[in-house]
Design a protein around this motif. Structure first.
Motif, mmCIF file in Angstrom:
data_model
loop_
_atom_site.group_PDB
_atom_site.id
_atom_site.type_symbol
_atom_site.label_atom_id
_atom_site.label_comp_id
_atom_site.label_asym_id
_atom_site.label_seq_id
_atom_site.Cartn_x
_atom_site.Cartn_y
_atom_site.Cartn_z
ATOM 1 N N ILE A 1 50.549 6.941 -110.863
ATOM 2 C CA ILE A 1 51.356 5.775 -110.313
ATOM 3 C C ILE A 1 52.253 5.054 -109.033
ATOM 4 C CG2 ILE A 1 51.723 3.760 -111.314
ATOM 5 C CD1 ILE A 1 51.191 5.085 -114.578
ATOM 6 N N ALA A 2 51.135 4.519 -108.666
ATOM 7 C CA ALA A 2 52.167 4.479 -107.340
ATOM 8 C C ALA A 2 53.419 2.835 -107.301
ATOM 9 C CB ALA A 2 51.166 4.280 -106.337
ATOM 10 N N VAL A 3 54.447 3.046 -106.692
ATOM 11 C CA VAL A 3 55.064 2.297 -107.008
ATOM 12 C C VAL A 3 55.942 1.649 -105.361
ATOM 13 C CG1 VAL A 3 57.290 1.407 -107.351
ATOM 14 C CG2 VAL A 3 56.649 3.399 -108.823
ATOM 15 N N VAL A 4 55.367 0.150 -105.662
ATOM 16 C CA VAL A 4 55.658 -0.489 -104.178
ATOM 17 C C VAL A 4 56.774 -1.597 -104.585
ATOM 18 C CG1 VAL A 4 53.493 -1.926 -104.911
ATOM 19 C CG2 VAL A 4 55.163 -1.807 -102.065
ATOM 20 N N CYS A 5 57.819 -2.013 -104.123
ATOM 21 C CA CYS A 5 58.554 -3.176 -104.145
ATOM 22 C C CYS A 5 58.553 -4.495 -103.265
ATOM 23 C CB CYS A 5 60.185 -2.683 -103.848
ATOM 24 S SG CYS A 5 60.330 -1.358 -105.254
ATOM 25 N N ALA A 6 59.187 -5.024 -103.651
ATOM 26 C CA ALA A 6 59.305 -6.541 -102.393
ATOM 27 C C ALA A 6 60.033 -7.617 -103.117
ATOM 28 C CB ALA A 6 57.332 -6.887 -102.520
ATOM 29 N N GLN A 7 60.340 -8.131 -102.013
ATOM 30 C CA GLN A 7 61.692 -9.524 -101.899
ATOM 31 C C GLN A 7 60.632 -10.848 -102.490
ATOM 32 O OE1 GLN A 7 64.388 -10.446 -102.321
ATOM 33 N NE2 GLN A 7 64.958 -11.741 -100.744
ATOM 34 N N PRO B 1 45.542 2.475 -110.195
ATOM 35 C CA PRO B 1 47.278 1.996 -111.315
ATOM 36 C C PRO B 1 48.087 1.792 -109.438
ATOM 37 C CG PRO B 1 46.777 4.344 -110.775
ATOM 38 C CD PRO B 1 45.585 3.468 -110.642
ATOM 39 N N VAL B 2 48.795 0.564 -109.938
ATOM 40 C CA VAL B 2 49.830 0.740 -108.963
ATOM 41 C C VAL B 2 51.437 -0.289 -109.866
ATOM 42 C CG1 VAL B 2 50.725 -0.299 -107.106
ATOM 43 C CG2 VAL B 2 48.894 0.576 -107.157
ATOM 44 N N VAL B 3 52.407 0.139 -109.996
ATOM 45 C CA VAL B 3 53.122 -0.873 -110.221
ATOM 46 C C VAL B 3 54.658 -1.104 -109.155
ATOM 47 C CG1 VAL B 3 56.049 -0.513 -111.846
ATOM 48 C CG2 VAL B 3 53.755 0.756 -112.324
ATOM 49 N N ALA B 4 53.872 -2.244 -109.158
ATOM 50 C CA ALA B 4 55.045 -3.310 -108.445
ATOM 51 C C ALA B 4 56.214 -3.801 -109.618
ATOM 52 C CB ALA B 4 54.398 -4.698 -108.313
ATOM 53 N N LEU B 5 57.811 -3.313 -108.080
ATOM 54 C CA LEU B 5 58.551 -4.125 -108.746
ATOM 55 C C LEU B 5 59.509 -5.413 -107.617
ATOM 56 C CD1 LEU B 5 60.663 -0.401 -109.599
ATOM 57 C CD2 LEU B 5 59.542 -2.168 -111.122
ATOM 58 N N VAL B 6 59.034 -6.683 -108.222
ATOM 59 C CA VAL B 6 59.680 -7.391 -107.141
ATOM 60 C C VAL B 6 60.626 -7.794 -107.571
ATOM 61 C CG1 VAL B 6 59.109 -10.166 -106.530
ATOM 62 C CG2 VAL B 6 57.017 -8.108 -107.278
ATOM 63 N N GLN B 7 61.908 -8.265 -106.492
ATOM 64 C CA GLN B 7 62.589 -8.986 -107.083
ATOM 65 C C GLN B 7 63.040 -10.235 -107.423
ATOM 66 O OE1 GLN B 7 66.286 -8.125 -105.323
ATOM 67 N NE2 GLN B 7 66.981 -10.239 -104.091
ATOM 68 N N GLU B 8 63.822 -10.893 -108.423
ATOM 69 C CA GLU B 8 62.995 -12.360 -108.321
ATOM 70 C C GLU B 8 65.313 -13.275 -108.035
ATOM 71 O OE1 GLU B 8 61.331 -15.160 -109.759
ATOM 72 O OE2 GLU B 8 60.427 -13.865 -111.167
ATOM 73 N N ALA C 1 66.319 -22.689 -105.299
ATOM 74 C CA ALA C 1 66.383 -21.749 -104.863
ATOM 75 C C ALA C 1 65.521 -20.776 -103.863
ATOM 76 C CB ALA C 1 67.016 -20.364 -105.792
ATOM 77 N N PHE C 2 66.634 -20.296 -102.959
ATOM 78 C CA PHE C 2 65.597 -19.426 -101.266
ATOM 79 C C PHE C 2 64.773 -18.747 -102.093
ATOM 80 C CE2 PHE C 2 65.927 -17.127 -97.966
ATOM 81 C CZ PHE C 2 65.543 -17.556 -97.133
ATOM 82 N N GLN C 3 63.580 -18.552 -101.587
ATOM 83 C CA GLN C 3 62.381 -18.359 -101.924
ATOM 84 C C GLN C 3 62.475 -17.732 -102.941
ATOM 85 O OE1 GLN C 3 62.512 -14.289 -99.684
ATOM 86 N NE2 GLN C 3 62.578 -15.794 -97.430
ATOM 87 N N GLU C 4 62.104 -18.996 -103.955
ATOM 88 C CA GLU C 4 61.859 -19.047 -105.074
ATOM 89 C C GLU C 4 60.400 -19.368 -105.712
ATOM 90 O OE1 GLU C 4 63.228 -21.417 -109.807
ATOM 91 O OE2 GLU C 4 64.083 -21.805 -107.601
ATOM 92 N N PHE C 5 59.629 -19.060 -106.246
ATOM 93 C CA PHE C 5 58.750 -19.074 -106.490
ATOM 94 C C PHE C 5 57.990 -18.520 -107.684
ATOM 95 C CE2 PHE C 5 53.918 -18.462 -105.624
ATOM 96 C CZ PHE C 5 53.463 -19.490 -105.010
ATOM 97 N N ASP C 6 57.243 -19.331 -108.295
ATOM 98 C CA ASP C 6 56.524 -19.396 -109.671
ATOM 99 C C ASP C 6 55.594 -17.908 -109.823
ATOM 100 O OD1 ASP C 6 55.480 -18.340 -112.155
ATOM 101 O OD2 ASP C 6 54.807 -20.772 -112.207
ATOM 102 N N HIS C 7 56.380 -16.303 -109.689
ATOM 103 C CA HIS C 7 55.687 -15.146 -109.082
ATOM 104 C C HIS C 7 54.719 -14.548 -110.340
ATOM 105 C CE1 HIS C 7 59.438 -14.588 -106.752
ATOM 106 N NE2 HIS C 7 58.355 -14.315 -105.562
ATOM 107 N N GLU C 8 54.732 -15.297 -112.213
ATOM 108 C CA GLU C 8 54.219 -15.208 -112.862
ATOM 109 C C GLU C 8 52.400 -15.842 -112.592
ATOM 110 O OE1 GLU C 8 55.962 -14.095 -116.791
ATOM 111 O OE2 GLU C 8 56.994 -15.451 -115.871
ATOM 112 N N ALA C 9 52.862 -16.960 -112.204
ATOM 113 C CA ALA C 9 51.535 -17.640 -111.939
ATOM 114 C C ALA C 9 50.661 -16.880 -110.761
ATOM 115 C CB ALA C 9 51.964 -19.014 -111.778
ATOM 116 N N LEU C 10 51.323 -16.780 -109.793
ATOM 117 C CA LEU C 10 51.106 -15.943 -108.930
ATOM 118 C C LEU C 10 50.632 -14.561 -108.781
ATOM 119 C CD1 LEU C 10 51.131 -15.900 -105.485
ATOM 120 C CD2 LEU C 10 53.350 -14.140 -106.075
#
Length: 570
Positions: free
Chosen positions: A73-79, A100-107, A117-126
Motif C-alpha cells: 500500500i503506497a503512501v502519498v502526502c500533500a498540503q 490501494p493508496v493512503v494519502a496523508l493530507v495536512q489540515e 484560514a490560509f488554504q482552508e478547504f472542505d477536504h472531506e467533501a473534496l
C-alpha cells in the motif's frame, strides 16, 4: 516518578508516532513535497525515504505505480488546499483501477477551522467521490488507530485510496500514550477472500460442461501473485486466455493458448481482428478481475449473446454489472487456485482447435503489421518503435504507458515475455500525463528491473518537471516520447465524429530532448528508424535516466474499432 525525571523524558509527537506506525506497516517510501512538514521530517528521521515530486498532481500517480508493482500500500502526502485538490485526479484513477493508496493530507490548525484560514478547504467533501475512506484525526492519542484504519480501508475488499486528514497543530502535539497496536497492514490484499465450496463446484461444473471455455483476465489478474495463478490455470486446463488492456501480462503471450489483448483493438491490422472469432465461439467465459468496462469489452460487444459467464471479483457489486454471471467473490489468486483444484475440463478436440485458431490469429497479425513493423519511413511509425522495444527489452522489463494512444500502442503491439511481466497503463480514468509518474513509482518498487515509459508529446507536457525528479533521485527510467506534434486521439476522434478537429489538437514544435538535457538527463532525438534499437539498448543498459525523443508519424493511429470503416476504410 520525580518531577525532574518527568521533565527529562523526551516528548514523542503525533508526527513521530505516525512515522512509527508507517514503519510498522513496512512503509519504505512516502511520495511528498515536504508537507505535512512535521510528518515528513519524522518519516525521514525514522528512515523512511521521501520521494519529492515536482508537480502536485504527480505524487499520487507515483504512489499508484509503486502500489501496482510492489504489492504494498503506497503512501502519498500533500498540503491542504491546492496540493490536496491536485490529488483528486490520481486518487480517482486509483479508485477506478482498484489501487490501494493512503494519502496523508495536512489540515489547517484546529482553532482556525471555519475561519477562512490560509488554504482552508472542505477536504472531506473534496475527496468524497474518489476515496473509500476519508477521516480527520480527532485526537492525538488516536493516531495509531486512524493510520491502521486508513491502511485497512485501502487494502481490504476492493482496493482503493484512503485519506487521513492531519491538522497541522495536532501533528506537533505530544502523544505519550504507548500504542497498543502491532498489526502489519502494508501489503494488499490484506484479506484473502474465497467463495463457498458450493459456488466453486458450481463454477467448475459449468466449465467442465463447456464446449469452448475461455478466460478473460483483467487488471486484478495481472498483479504479481494473481498472474501466477492464472498462468497455472492456463497450463493445467489448456484454456485460451485473452486479456483486457489492464490485464496485459497476466499470462505470457507466447503461450500457444494466449490470445493477447482484445478490447477495442479490433480494427484492421489488429490482433483482435483475427482473434475475436474464437472469443465469440466461447460458450463460457471466466472473467477474472475485470470491471467489464467499455474499453475492455469494446462497448460490451465482444461476446456472443449466447455466452455464459463466471465472474471473479473482490467487489461483489462488479459481478453481474454488465453480464449476468455465476458469482465468485474473492481475490483472483485465491479463487483461481481454488477453482483450478476443483476443475476437470473436457477436451473433445477443443484444445487443438483453440491452439490452431490462436496461432492463425497471431500469424495473420504479424503479416498485417510486417510492412510498418519493418518500415524505414520518416517520420517514424509508432509500430516501428514498438518493434524496436520488443527486440531489446529484457523479459523482466516493466513497461509503462501514458493514456490515449501510448497505451494502445503498448498493449496492442508489444508481446509479454513472461507471466507477470508488468505493463502499466492508466485505464481507470485514463488521465493524460500520468505515464512518467506511474513509471517512477513502478521503478522505485522494483529497482532491479529495467523500466521503460512510452508517452506521447501531448501527455508528456503534463509531466516535464519530473525529469528533474529522475535526475535528483537517480532513477534510471527510460522515457520514450512519441513526438508527432498533435494530440492524436483527440484529433482523430473529432475527425471521425465531426469531420474536423479543433485548433487545440496541433502543437508548436518542441525539442523534448533539449528540455531533458537542461534537467541533467541523458537525451537523444531519433528521426532515423535504424537508430531506434541502438538508442534503446544503450539507454536501458546505462543505469541512468534517459529520454529518447522519436519524431513520430502524425498520421499513424492504433487499429481501434472506432476507426473501422472511417479512418480505416476497407
Amino acid at each position: 516518578m520525580s518531577p525532574a525525571t518527568v521533565a527529562e523524558r523526551p516528548t514523542v509527537t503525533v508526527a513521530q508516532r505516525a512515522a512509527k506506525a508507517l514503519l510498522r506497516h513496512e512503509v519504505e517510501f512516502v511520495f511528498a513535497q515536504s508537507l505535512p512538514s512535521a510528518l515528513v521530517l519524522a518519516c525521514e528521521a525514522a528512515g523512511i525515504r521521501q520521494i519529492a515530486y515536482r508537480q502536485e498532481n504527480m505524487g499520487g500517480a507515483m504512489a499508484d505505480g509503486y502500489a501496482r508493482v510492489s504489492g504494498k500500500i503506497a503512501v502519498v502526502c500533500a498540503q491542504n488546499g491546492p496540493a490536496a485538490t491536485l490529488l483528486v485526479p490520481p486518487l480517482a484513477e486509483a479508485i477506478k483501477a482498484s489501487i490501494p493508496v493512503v494519502a496523508l493530507v495536512q489540515e489547517v490548525d484546529t482553532p482556525s477551522v471555519g475561519r477562512n484560514a490560509f488554504q482552508e478547504f472542505d477536504h472531506e467533501a473534496l475527496f468524497a467521490s474518489c476515496t473509500k475512506w476519508c477521516h480527520r484525526l480527532p485526537a492525538a492519542d488516536r493516531i495509531d488507530d486512524y493510520i491502521d484504519a486508513a491502511f485497512t480501508a485501502a487494502g481490504s475488499g476492493r482496493p482503493g485510496p484512503a485519506v487521513l486528514l492531519l491538522p497541522a497543530d495536532r501533528l506537533i502535539q505530544p502523544a505519550e500514550k504507548p500504542s497498543p497496536r502491532s498489526a502489519r497492514l502494508g501489503t494488499w490484499p490484506i484479506d484473502r477472500v474465497r467463495p463457498s465450496d458450493d459456488a466453486l463446484y458450481a463454477a467448475a461444473e459449468l466449465l467442465r460442461d463447456a464446449k469452448m471455455p475461455v478466460v478473460m483476465a483483467g487488471g486484478g489478474a495481472a498483479t504479481r501473485d494473481a498472474a501466477a495463478a492464472v498462468q497455472r490455470f492456463q497450463d493445467i486446463h489448456k484454456v485460451p486466455v485473452y486479456t483486457t488492456n489492464m490485464g496485459k501480462g497476466a499470462v505470457v503471450e507466447t503461450h500457444p493458448l494466449s490470445a493477447g489483448v482484445v478490447g477495442a483493438l479490433t480494427g484492421p491490422g489488429s490482433l483482435g481482428r483475427h482473434s475475436l472469432g474464437l472469443l465469440r465461439e466461447a460458450d463460457v467465459v471466466l472473467l477474472a478481475g475485470t470491471r467489464t468496462n467499455q474499453n475492455g469489452t469494446d462497448s460490451w460487444r465482444l461476446f456472443s449473446k449466447h455466452t455464459r459467464f463466471i465472474h471473479i471479483d473482490l467487489d461483489p457489486s462488479e459481478i453481474g454489472r454488465n453480464f449476468e454471471a455465476a458469482r465468485l467473490v474473492g481475490d483472483v489468486r485465491t479463487v483461481v487456485n481454488a477453482l483450478s483444484d476443483r476443475t476437470a475440463l473436457n477436451d473433445g478436440g477443443r484444445v487443438d482447435h483453440a491452439k490452431r485458431r490462436i496461432a492463425e490469429a497471431w500469424a495473420a497479425f504479424e503479416a498485417d503489421r510486417a510492412p510498418v513493423y519493418a518500415s524505414q519511413a520518416r517520420p517514424i511509425r509508432p509500430e516501428r518503435v514498438m518493434a524496436a522495444i520488443q527486440h531489446v527489452m529484457p523479459r523482466h522489463c516493466t513497461v509503462v504507458a501514458d493514456a490515449s494512444y501510448s497505451s494502445m500502442w503498448v498493449v496492442g503491439q508489444l508481446r509479454s515475455c513472461d507471466a507477470g511481466q508488468r505493463f502499466i497503463t492508466p485505464r481507470g480514468l485514463a488521465g493524460l500525463g500520468w505515464g512518467v509518474p506511474l513509471a517512477i513509482g513502478a521503478h522505485i518498487a522494483a529497482p532491479n528491473r529495467p523500466t521503460l515509459a512510452v508517452v506521447g508529446d501531448g501527455g508528456f507536457a503534463h509531466s516535464w518537471a519530473e525529469l528533474e525528479t529522475l535526475v535528483r533521485c537517480r532513477i534510471p527510467l527510460v522515457v520514450v516520447v512519441l513526438n508527432n506534434g498533435v494530440l492524436g486521439y483527440q484529433k482523430d476522434a473529432e475527425t471521425v465524429k465531426f469531420g474536423r478537429s479543433t485548433s487545440a489538437c496541433s502543437f508548436a514544435p518542441v525539442n523534448h530532448a533539449a528540455i531533458a538535457a537542461a534537467c541533467g538527463c541523458e537525451a537523444v532525438r531519433v528521426d532515423d528508424p535504424q537508430e531506434l534499437e541502438p538508442a534503446l539498448a544503450g539507454a536501458l543498459a546505462s543505469g541512468r535516466p534517459w529520454l529518447i525523443e522519436v519524431q513520430a508519424d502524425p498520421e499513424a493511429h492504433p487499429p481501434l474499432s472506432l476507426y473501422d470503416g472511417t479512418l480505416d476504410r476497407a
